[in-house]
Structure formats: C-alpha cells, structure tokens
Design a protein around this motif. Structure first.
Motif, PDB file in Angstrom:
ATOM      1  N   ARG A 181       4.605  -4.359   5.352  1.00 30.46           N
ATOM      2  CA  ARG A 181       4.084  -5.399   6.403  1.00 30.46           C
ATOM      3  C   ARG A 181       3.122  -4.856   7.725  1.00 30.46           C
ATOM      4  NH1 ARG A 181       4.422 -10.488   5.264  1.00 30.46           N
ATOM      5  NH2 ARG A 181       4.540 -11.778   7.019  1.00 30.46           N
ATOM      6  N   VAL A 182       1.924  -5.335   7.396  1.00 30.72           N
ATOM      7  CA  VAL A 182       0.824  -5.084   8.401  1.00 30.72           C
ATOM      8  C   VAL A 182       0.192  -6.259   8.849  1.00 30.72           C
ATOM      9  CG1 VAL A 182      -1.479  -3.479   8.979  1.00 30.72           C
ATOM     10  CG2 VAL A 182       0.523  -2.713   7.286  1.00 30.72           C
ATOM     11  N   ASP A 183       0.005  -6.544  10.088  1.00 30.33           N
ATOM     12  CA  ASP A 183      -0.687  -7.787  10.538  1.00 30.33           C
ATOM     13  C   ASP A 183      -0.193  -9.029   9.933  1.00 30.33           C
ATOM     14  OD1 ASP A 183      -1.844  -5.940  12.578  1.00 30.33           O
ATOM     15  OD2 ASP A 183      -3.716  -5.654  11.148  1.00 30.33           O
ATOM     16  N   GLY A 184       1.029  -9.327   9.599  1.00 27.91           N
ATOM     17  CA  GLY A 184       1.462 -10.452   8.865  1.00 27.91           C
ATOM     18  C   GLY A 184       1.252 -10.366   7.434  1.00 27.91           C
ATOM     19  N   GLY A 185       0.668  -9.384   6.888  1.00 25.32           N
ATOM     20  CA  GLY A 185       0.214  -9.558   5.373  1.00 25.32           C
ATOM     21  C   GLY A 185       1.241  -8.235   4.613  1.00 25.32           C
ATOM     22  N   TRP A 186       1.112  -8.322   3.311  1.00 25.22           N
ATOM     23  CA  TRP A 186       1.882  -7.152   2.583  1.00 25.22           C
ATOM     24  C   TRP A 186       0.838  -6.344   2.238  1.00 25.22           C
ATOM     25  CZ3 TRP A 186       6.564  -6.088   3.342  1.00 25.22           C
ATOM     26  CH2 TRP A 186       7.480  -7.038   3.686  1.00 25.22           C
ATOM     27  N   THR A 187       0.588  -5.019   2.495  1.00 25.07           N
ATOM     28  CA  THR A 187      -0.362  -3.973   1.948  1.00 25.07           C
ATOM     29  C   THR A 187       0.146  -3.015   1.028  1.00 25.07           C
ATOM     30  OG1 THR A 187      -1.449  -4.065   4.448  1.00 25.07           O
ATOM     31  CG2 THR A 187      -1.835  -2.272   3.004  1.00 25.07           C
ATOM     32  N   PRO A 188      -0.691  -2.646  -0.165  1.00 31.33           N
ATOM     33  CA  PRO A 188       0.214  -1.825  -0.986  1.00 31.33           C
ATOM     34  C   PRO A 188       0.263  -0.337  -0.465  1.00 31.33           C
ATOM     35  CG  PRO A 188      -1.816  -2.916  -2.020  1.00 31.33           C
ATOM     36  CD  PRO A 188      -1.581  -3.237  -0.567  1.00 31.33           C
ATOM     37  N   ILE A 189       1.161   0.463  -0.708  1.00 26.87           N
ATOM     38  CA  ILE A 189       0.985   2.001  -0.794  1.00 26.87           C
ATOM     39  C   ILE A 189       1.247   2.553  -1.970  1.00 26.87           C
ATOM     40  CG2 ILE A 189       2.534   3.927   0.099  1.00 26.87           C
ATOM     41  CD1 ILE A 189       1.689   2.157   2.423  1.00 26.87           C
ATOM     42  N   GLU A 190      -0.035   3.172  -2.199  1.00 29.12           N
ATOM     43  CA  GLU A 190      -0.499   3.718  -3.703  1.00 29.12           C
ATOM     44  C   GLU A 190       0.321   5.055  -3.607  1.00 29.12           C
ATOM     45  OE1 GLU A 190      -2.138   1.936  -5.524  1.00 29.12           O
ATOM     46  OE2 GLU A 190      -3.146   0.807  -4.266  1.00 29.12           O
ATOM     47  N   PRO A 191       1.010   5.448  -4.885  1.00 32.60           N
ATOM     48  CA  PRO A 191       1.513   6.741  -4.766  1.00 32.60           C
ATOM     49  C   PRO A 191       0.440   7.617  -5.034  1.00 32.60           C
ATOM     50  CG  PRO A 191       1.901   5.452  -6.882  1.00 32.60           C
ATOM     51  CD  PRO A 191       1.384   4.551  -5.799  1.00 32.60           C
ATOM     52  N   VAL A 192       0.672   8.688  -4.148  1.00 29.66           N
ATOM     53  CA  VAL A 192      -0.369   9.858  -4.235  1.00 29.66           C
ATOM     54  C   VAL A 192       0.505  11.065  -4.735  1.00 29.66           C
ATOM     55  CG1 VAL A 192      -1.838  11.320  -2.542  1.00 29.66           C
ATOM     56  CG2 VAL A 192      -1.514   8.847  -2.241  1.00 29.66           C
ATOM     57  N   PRO A 193      -0.189  11.600  -5.849  1.00 32.36           N
ATOM     58  CA  PRO A 193       0.310  12.917  -6.732  1.00 32.36           C
ATOM     59  C   PRO A 193       0.562  13.879  -5.760  1.00 32.36           C
ATOM     60  CG  PRO A 193      -1.237  11.867  -8.134  1.00 32.36           C
ATOM     61  CD  PRO A 193      -1.298  11.262  -6.588  1.00 32.36           C
ATOM     62  N   GLY A 194       1.631  14.761  -5.529  1.00 30.39           N
ATOM     63  CA  GLY A 194       1.908  15.790  -4.718  1.00 30.39           C
ATOM     64  C   GLY A 194       2.168  15.490  -3.416  1.00 30.39           C
ATOM     65  N   TYR A 195       2.780  14.182  -2.968  1.00 28.39           N
ATOM     66  CA  TYR A 195       3.116  13.592  -1.733  1.00 28.39           C
ATOM     67  C   TYR A 195       4.396  12.769  -1.668  1.00 28.39           C
ATOM     68  CZ  TYR A 195      -1.144  15.666   0.361  1.00 28.39           C
ATOM     69  OH  TYR A 195      -2.275  16.324   1.118  1.00 28.39           O
ATOM     70  N   PHE A 196       5.325  13.017  -0.812  1.00 28.53           N
ATOM     71  CA  PHE A 196       6.385  12.088  -0.664  1.00 28.53           C
ATOM     72  C   PHE A 196       5.404  11.039   0.297  1.00 28.53           C
ATOM     73  CE2 PHE A 196       9.427  15.830  -0.964  1.00 28.53           C
ATOM     74  CZ  PHE A 196       9.694  15.441  -2.030  1.00 28.53           C
ATOM     75  N   VAL A 197       6.049   9.847   0.413  1.00 33.07           N
ATOM     76  CA  VAL A 197       6.048   8.835   1.635  1.00 33.07           C
ATOM     77  C   VAL A 197       7.285   8.932   2.478  1.00 33.07           C
ATOM     78  CG1 VAL A 197       5.869   6.408   2.167  1.00 33.07           C
ATOM     79  CG2 VAL A 197       5.022   7.189  -0.064  1.00 33.07           C
ATOM     80  N   VAL A 198       6.827   9.140   3.796  1.00 29.64           N
ATOM     81  CA  VAL A 198       7.988   9.309   4.813  1.00 29.64           C
ATOM     82  C   VAL A 198       7.732   8.206   5.500  1.00 29.64           C
ATOM     83  CG1 VAL A 198       8.685  10.452   6.836  1.00 29.64           C
ATOM     84  CG2 VAL A 198       7.802  11.829   4.931  1.00 29.64           C
ATOM     85  N   ASN A 199       9.087   7.318   5.767  1.00 29.59           N
ATOM     86  CA  ASN A 199       9.284   6.299   6.475  1.00 29.59           C
ATOM     87  C   ASN A 199      10.020   6.622   7.756  1.00 29.59           C
ATOM     88  OD1 ASN A 199       8.155   4.609   4.345  1.00 29.59           O
ATOM     89  ND2 ASN A 199      10.277   4.362   3.524  1.00 29.59           N
TER      90      ASN A 199
END
Ligand SMILES: O=C(O)CCC(=O)C(=O)O
Ligand SMILES: [Fe+2]
Length: 289
Positions: A181-199
């Motif tokens: 959720r960014v600025d009231g809308g939904w923005t995709p997070i693309e998977p990037v090979p070789g990386y974890f997503v940290v939240n």
C-alpha cells in the motif's frame, strides 16, 4: 516500486546506497541479497508439498508432506486463496526435516541481524534492547515460520491486506502477486532473483513511533494468483516477533521506554481484522484455539 537493496556483512546489514537504510525504514520494506550459502531448496520443496497427503508423491519428498492434519500449525484461510503453515521454533524441531531447519535458522538469523542493525541506526541504547524486544535481539521472543500455498481453484484474493505482526520478516517469493500500500493505492513488488524481501512489522512500528525516524510497517496483500505453467504460487517467510504473552513497548528519543499495550490484545485484534475466520486465538499463548 524500486526498493533499496542491502546485503549481510560481518557487522550487520549494509545498504548499497547512501541513505538506503532510512529510505527502507520509510518504505517499510527492502531487498536483502540471499547469502550464497543458504540452500532454499528445502523451503521450496516444503511450500510445494506441505498440503499434500503423505502418500501423494515420491518417497524422497515424503518428509515435506502430510502437514494438513496438524492442528494449530496448518491453516485453511477460508476467505482467501492461501493455505499455510505457521509454526514456531519448538514445533519446527518436532515436525521439520533437518534441511528445512537449517534453512529457517539461517533466515531467522538474518532477520535478527536486520533488527539489530536498525536499532543501532535509530540510536536505541543497547541495554534496553532485551526488554524492548522481549529478547528477540538474542533469538528469544517467537520465531515464526510460514509456508504459503495459493490455491489456484479459488476465485478469491490471494492473501488479506495485513501488516506482519512482529519486528522483521524475511520473505522468499519467486512469482508475482505481492502488493504494498503506497499513497492510497496498491503497488506490485516484483520478485528479484537472488533477493529476499524484508518487511518491517507492527511491533517495530509501535516501538519506534515516537522517534524522529520511525519504522513503517508495510501494509501488504497478495493479489489473486493464477499458476505460472504448472506451478501454483508459493512463498515462505521467517518472522522475528516479540513473545506472545508479554508487553509491546514504545521508546522515546530521550531513551525513556514504556509499555504500550499487551501482545495478547494486539494479536487478537490483528487475527479478527485480517482473516475473519475461526482462528482468532492464533499465536496467543494460553488461549485454546
Ligand atoms: O506470499 C507473499 O508474497 C506474502 C506472504 C505474507 O505476506 C506473509 O506470509 O506474511
Ligand atoms: Fe505478510
């Protein structure tokens, strides 16, 4: 959305760009290079198998199957595509094969590394860390692990909009569908090979709310997923959380710290709001789910 990128070093987590860390705190998430020695195959295998019956596949993958009947560990989210395992450290030792354990231990180690790096950056005095985090900084608290399977036959949203409940999440994805959720809308997070997503999670947001540069817990969801080729969408994640029976804290710029609310009350509210299903006591110690 272009996320900041970082990698693990001997001292902590190093960001590629100057101001990468403060930007990541504002974004609520960032990309962390997967250390080359972590073998993720056990997690991928588990995520593709956990919901299948024991006898439904070759003998060598049997340790990754048969989790559906484990009450309190397997969850069928009736309003969403996701079915998942949510399992703490003691239960993992009981139920997981050694290769999955090695992988989850390493992912939790990374999450603790992130937690310590951020607390240092924010100038939170070290002697307060054990209290403020319920000892999550030393591997205490609860180290949840989740394996998610998005059931293609369900015409529903993949996963409910939510903030992770704890301090830090290290997430592995290889298919699209995650949105923030960014600025009231939904923005995709693309998977990037070789990386974890940290939240960053809600307990970290609460802890740092009174500081000059608070941590933002990112609100995220998973879109309805259609399988790519013959592979259903899956993901897995390691969560570093405070203990479920303690208090959540808030720290002030002058170093003063105070209890903000009870973990129990916070988790019950989260479960009700997020999933609206029969598991409202999930993760709450002492409660019979
Ligand atoms: O599958 C994903 O991309 C996200 C999963 C997630 O948000 C979670 O397990 O908390
Ligand atoms: Fe999440």
């Amino acid at each position: 959305m272009a996320l900041e990128r970082a990698q693990e070093t001997a001292e902590g987590i190093a960001f590629e760009r100057a101001y990468g860390l403060p930007r990541a705190l504002r974004d609520g998430c960032f990309l962390l290079e997967i250390p080359p020695e972590i073998d993720l195959t056990p997690g991928i295998e588990l995520s593709r198998q956990f919901y299948r019956p024991l006898q439904d596949g070759p003998e060598e993958t049997r340790p990754y199957r048969g989790f559906r009947d484990l009450e309190g560990i397997y969850f069928d989210r009736e309003h969403f595509q996701t079915e998942h395992l949510l399992i703490d450290g003691p239960a993992r030792r009981q139920h997981f094969p050694p290769d999955v354990m090695a992988m989850t231990d390493r992912m939790h180690g990374l999450a603790v590394h992130v937690l310590r790096t951020v607390l240092t950056h924010l100038g939170v005095p070290g002697h307060l860390w054990p209290t403020l985090t319920g000892n999550a900084v030393e591997g205490g608290g609860i180290q949840w692990f989740a394996a998610n399977h998005y059931r293609p036959e369900r015409a529903q949203l993949g996963c409910a909009p939510h903030k992770d409940t704890g301090f830090v999440t290290v997430l592995y994805i290889e298919q699209e569908g995650l949105e923030v959720r960014v600025d009231g809308g939904w923005t995709p997070i693309e998977p990037v090979p070789g990386y974890f997503v940290v939240n960053f999670g809600a307990a970290f947001e609460l802890l740092t709310r009174r500081l000059a540069t608070p941590v933002q817990a990112i609100l995220h969801r998973v879109q309805h997923c259609t399988p790519s080729g013959d592979a259903d969408r899956f993901s897995f994640a390691a969560f570093v959380n405070p203990p479920a029976d303690g208090l959540l804290y808030q720290v002030h710029a002058d170093g003063a710290a105070a209890a903000a609310r009870s973990s129990k009350e916070f988790l019950r509210e989260f479960n009700e709001k997020t999933w609206s299903d029969q598991y409202e006591d999930f993760g709450i110690s002492g409660a019979t789910a």
